[in-house]
Design an enzyme around this catalytic site. Structure first.
Site, short mmCIF file in Angstrom:
data_model
loop_
_atom_site.label_atom_id
_atom_site.label_comp_id
_atom_site.label_asym_id
_atom_site.label_seq_id
_atom_site.Cartn_x
_atom_site.Cartn_y
_atom_site.Cartn_z
N ASN B 44 0.84 -1.20 0.00
CA ASN B 44 0.00 0.00 0.00
C ASN B 44 0.88 1.26 0.00
O ASN B 44 1.84 1.34 0.75
CB ASN B 44 -0.88 -0.03 1.26
CG ASN B 44 -1.92 1.07 1.28
OD1 ASN B 44 -1.61 2.25 1.28
ND2 ASN B 44 -3.18 0.67 1.28
N HIS B 55 -3.32 0.35 -3.60
CA HIS B 55 -3.48 -0.65 -2.55
C HIS B 55 -2.40 -1.70 -2.78
O HIS B 55 -1.71 -1.69 -3.81
CB HIS B 55 -4.88 -1.26 -2.63
CG HIS B 55 -5.91 -0.46 -1.88
ND1 HIS B 55 -7.16 -0.94 -1.56
CD2 HIS B 55 -5.85 0.80 -1.36
CE1 HIS B 55 -7.84 -0.01 -0.88
NE2 HIS B 55 -7.07 1.05 -0.76
N GLU B 57 -2.58 -4.86 -3.48
CA GLU B 57 -2.82 -5.75 -4.62
C GLU B 57 -2.61 -5.01 -5.95
O GLU B 57 -2.08 -5.58 -6.90
CB GLU B 57 -4.25 -6.30 -4.57
CG GLU B 57 -4.53 -7.20 -3.36
CD GLU B 57 -5.05 -6.43 -2.15
OE1 GLU B 57 -4.73 -5.22 -1.99
OE2 GLU B 57 -5.80 -7.03 -1.36
N CYS B 82 -10.20 -5.67 -0.52
CA CYS B 82 -11.37 -4.78 -0.53
C CYS B 82 -12.11 -4.94 -1.86
O CYS B 82 -11.67 -5.65 -2.76
CB CYS B 82 -10.93 -3.33 -0.29
SG CYS B 82 -10.22 -2.53 -1.76
N CYS B 85 -9.93 -4.12 -4.91
CA CYS B 85 -8.95 -5.16 -5.27
C CYS B 85 -9.64 -6.47 -5.66
O CYS B 85 -9.12 -7.22 -6.49
CB CYS B 85 -7.97 -5.35 -4.12
SG CYS B 85 -7.03 -3.82 -3.81
#
Lengths: 151, 151
Positions: B44, B55, B57, B82, B85
């Site tokens: 992140n 983020h 990912e 989330c 992602c």
């Protein structure tokens, strides 16, 4: 006063055309406040930056910088947001999405509507023509951008 | 031979710890081929780059560069992905997700499972402790990162 969605679309469309001129995928987006103040604008940068993570919506979101609350913001995009960009809208609680067209690709906008996002689909001929021409000219690039694997 | 998911998690966890050391949000991720070859890793970067779009990912996905086919790839993340992602995983057809923990936050991994993604939830104590401590120390930063607006 709430802005006219068609006026907001002009910014996203200008971004899409810039992307095409740069040799990229012609999808543009912009994030606005509820009263039509521009927070950030951008376009797909897969080709330009060799960056698969920069779709038009993520580029506009990045350009808007860090925000505390997206509930009153409006994401305007020339094309129906893919699942990646729809997930962005849902996670950050962006309140509304204005879409240029969903003829050439339909992503997660119905799902967003189910989750309370206000969706405005303009069915703009210019946006549809941009993508129709691009997909015909560069199908391999388009499928790469949406993770599609043509049979 | 398929790699052990706990071995893959070590890379994502190292990324999360690097993020914490940099003053950032301690979430890390890495994208691997099915045989465990690393394609990209990241963490992140909201604080470090002032970039809300990165983020863990998406950072790992970006670091992996342009790929033609994600079906056999594995996204490994220290925290349940989330919606943003999760949308990334679904759109690009990433075949599997290995998750460090989903105690401190639960995103879209059940939705991904419903759409055919292989989900492995490890419930790793170290990942959970990293986020528990971080959320207690910097709640405003954490809520900003997930678009949450505390009452």
């Amino acid at each position: 006063m709430a802005p006219d969605p068609t006026d907001l679309l002009e910014i996203a469309l200008a971004e899409a055309r810039t992307g095409l001129d740069e040799g990229g995928i012609p999808i543009g987006a912009a994030l606005f406040t509820a009263d039509g103040t521009l927070l950030g604008r951008g376009h797909n940068r897969r080709v330009q930056d060799d960056d698969p993570s920069m779709h038009a919506e993520t580029a506009a979101f990045r350009a808007a910088g860090r925000q505390r609350d997206y509930r009153s913001t409006v994401m305007v995009t020339t094309l129906s947001p893919c699942w990646y960009c729809s997930g962005l809208v849902r996670q950050f609680g962006i309140g509304a999405v204005v879409i240029g067209e969903a003829r050439t690709f339909s992503g997660g906008h119905d799902w967003l509507a189910e989750h309370g996002v206000t969706i405005t689909l303009l069915d703009d001929e210019r946006c549809a023509a941009l993508m129709t021409d691009f997909i015909a000219a560069r199908p391999e690039l388009w499928y790469e951008d949406i993770g599609g694997v043509p049979a």
